[in-house]
Motif scaffolding. Structure first.
Motif, short mmCIF file in Angstrom:
data_model
loop_
_atom_site.label_atom_id
_atom_site.label_comp_id
_atom_site.label_asym_id
_atom_site.label_seq_id
_atom_site.Cartn_x
_atom_site.Cartn_y
_atom_site.Cartn_z
N PRO A 30 28.34 31.20 48.33
CA PRO A 30 29.31 30.43 47.54
C PRO A 30 30.39 29.81 48.43
CG PRO A 30 29.62 32.79 47.19
CD PRO A 30 28.39 32.63 48.04
N GLY A 31 30.92 28.69 47.99
CA GLY A 31 31.98 28.01 48.74
C GLY A 31 33.29 28.77 48.70
N ASN A 32 33.56 29.41 47.57
CA ASN A 32 34.78 30.20 47.39
C ASN A 32 34.40 31.54 46.78
OD1 ASN A 32 37.02 28.33 48.15
ND2 ASN A 32 36.01 27.09 46.59
N ILE A 33 35.10 32.58 47.21
CA ILE A 33 34.83 33.93 46.72
C ILE A 33 36.16 34.58 46.36
CG2 ILE A 33 33.96 36.22 47.36
CD1 ILE A 33 32.19 34.82 49.46
N ASP A 34 36.20 35.31 45.26
CA ASP A 34 37.36 36.14 44.95
C ASP A 34 37.05 37.54 45.46
OD1 ASP A 34 38.95 34.23 43.75
OD2 ASP A 34 38.15 34.59 41.75
N ILE A 35 37.78 37.97 46.48
CA ILE A 35 37.56 39.27 47.10
C ILE A 35 38.41 40.31 46.39
CG2 ILE A 35 37.86 40.61 49.23
CD1 ILE A 35 37.29 38.07 50.78
N PHE A 36 37.82 41.48 46.16
CA PHE A 36 38.53 42.60 45.58
C PHE A 36 39.72 42.94 46.48
CE2 PHE A 36 39.14 47.25 45.59
CZ PHE A 36 39.52 47.44 44.28
N GLY A 37 40.92 42.96 45.88
CA GLY A 37 42.12 43.24 46.66
C GLY A 37 42.89 44.44 46.17
N GLY A 38 42.25 45.27 45.35
CA GLY A 38 42.91 46.48 44.87
C GLY A 38 44.10 46.19 43.98
N LYS A 39 45.09 47.07 44.03
CA LYS A 39 46.28 46.95 43.17
C LYS A 39 47.11 45.72 43.50
CE LYS A 39 46.67 51.92 42.56
NZ LYS A 39 47.44 53.13 42.89
N SER A 40 46.95 45.20 44.69
CA SER A 40 47.73 44.02 45.10
C SER A 40 47.19 42.72 44.51
CB SER A 40 47.74 43.91 46.63
OG SER A 40 48.34 45.04 47.20
N GLY A 41 46.03 42.78 43.90
CA GLY A 41 45.43 41.59 43.29
C GLY A 41 44.33 41.00 44.15
N LYS A 42 43.51 40.19 43.53
CA LYS A 42 42.36 39.59 44.22
C LYS A 42 42.83 38.68 45.36
CE LYS A 42 42.05 35.57 41.25
NZ LYS A 42 41.28 34.78 40.34
N VAL A 43 41.89 38.39 46.25
CA VAL A 43 42.16 37.49 47.37
C VAL A 43 41.19 36.32 47.28
CG1 VAL A 43 42.19 37.24 49.89
CG2 VAL A 43 42.93 39.40 48.84
N PRO A 44 41.69 35.12 46.91
CA PRO A 44 40.82 33.95 46.91
C PRO A 44 40.43 33.64 48.36
CG PRO A 44 42.88 33.52 45.73
CD PRO A 44 43.04 34.82 46.45
N PHE A 45 39.15 33.57 48.61
CA PHE A 45 38.65 33.41 49.98
C PHE A 45 37.80 32.15 50.09
CE2 PHE A 45 35.33 34.32 53.20
CZ PHE A 45 36.14 34.47 54.30
N PRO A 46 38.26 31.15 50.87
CA PRO A 46 37.50 29.92 51.06
C PRO A 46 36.33 30.14 52.03
CG PRO A 46 39.55 29.81 52.29
CD PRO A 46 39.55 31.12 51.54
N HIS A 47 35.24 30.67 51.51
CA HIS A 47 34.08 31.07 52.30
C HIS A 47 33.51 29.92 53.13
CE1 HIS A 47 29.71 32.44 52.53
NE2 HIS A 47 30.36 33.40 53.15
N ALA A 48 33.28 28.78 52.49
CA ALA A 48 32.69 27.63 53.20
C ALA A 48 33.59 27.15 54.33
CB ALA A 48 32.41 26.49 52.22
N GLN A 49 34.89 27.17 54.09
CA GLN A 49 35.85 26.74 55.12
C GLN A 49 35.77 27.67 56.34
OE1 GLN A 49 39.87 26.73 53.68
NE2 GLN A 49 40.65 25.62 55.44
N HIS A 50 35.64 28.96 56.10
CA HIS A 50 35.51 29.92 57.21
C HIS A 50 34.18 29.72 57.94
CE1 HIS A 50 38.97 31.87 55.38
NE2 HIS A 50 39.11 32.55 56.52
N GLN A 51 33.12 29.45 57.20
CA GLN A 51 31.82 29.20 57.83
C GLN A 51 31.89 27.99 58.76
OE1 GLN A 51 29.66 28.91 54.12
NE2 GLN A 51 28.34 30.59 54.76
N ASP A 52 32.56 26.95 58.31
CA ASP A 52 32.67 25.73 59.10
C ASP A 52 33.50 25.95 60.37
OD1 ASP A 52 31.17 24.40 57.19
OD2 ASP A 52 32.92 23.49 56.20
N ARG A 53 34.53 26.78 60.28
CA ARG A 53 35.42 27.01 61.44
C ARG A 53 34.86 28.05 62.40
NH1 ARG A 53 41.03 26.49 61.08
NH2 ARG A 53 40.95 26.91 63.31
N ILE A 54 34.36 29.16 61.86
CA ILE A 54 33.97 30.30 62.71
C ILE A 54 32.57 30.15 63.27
CG2 ILE A 54 33.62 32.80 62.77
CD1 ILE A 54 35.86 32.99 60.64
N LYS A 55 31.65 29.64 62.50
CA LYS A 55 30.25 29.41 62.89
C LYS A 55 29.40 30.69 62.96
CE LYS A 55 30.89 24.94 63.68
NZ LYS A 55 31.02 24.17 62.50
#
Length: 115
Positions: A30-55
């Motif tokens: 998926p292009g974006n993922i909501d990661i489990f963040g516990g009591k602090s709340g979810k973490v919206p994670f731009p998966h595709a953006q990380h794939q493009d940068r990190i490789k």
């Protein structure tokens, strides 16, 4: 006869190339993922953006399996300490990119988690 061999080889190479390109695009997840963040709340994670940068997918997926809910499952098993991993993995990379003057992600916990 030599022309037929050349044409057949060229066609085969193009088909394999097309298949590999399509297979790579299909397996990006998926292009974006909501990661489990516990009591602090979810973490919206731009998966595709990380794939493009990190490789290199193993930068993250050596810690997190490529499956839905992996972080939550690992935390529940007690095999993942999220704060330690986030500080060593995510925040460290974001701070490094910031110091280098590159675009970077959030560098504090509160700017990632959404309640």
């Amino acid at each position: 006869m030599n022309r037929n061999i050349f044409v057949n080889t060229l066609v085969a190479a193009l088909v394999v190339s097309l298949f590999m390109t399509t297979a790579h695009a299909v397996n990006r997840g998926p292009g974006n993922i909501d990661i489990f963040g516990g009591k602090s709340g979810k973490v919206p994670f731009p998966h595709a953006q990380h794939q493009d940068r990190i490789k290199d997918c193993n930068v993250c997926h050596s810690v997190f399996p490529q499956e839905t809910g992996a972080i939550k499952k690992l935390k529940e098993k007690g095999t993942l300490k999220p704060k330690k991993v986030m500080n060593l993995q995510c925040i460290k990379c974001h701070k490094h990119e910031k110091t280098a003057g590159n675009p970077h992600g959030p560098v504090t916990c509160a700017t990632c988690h959404v309640k």
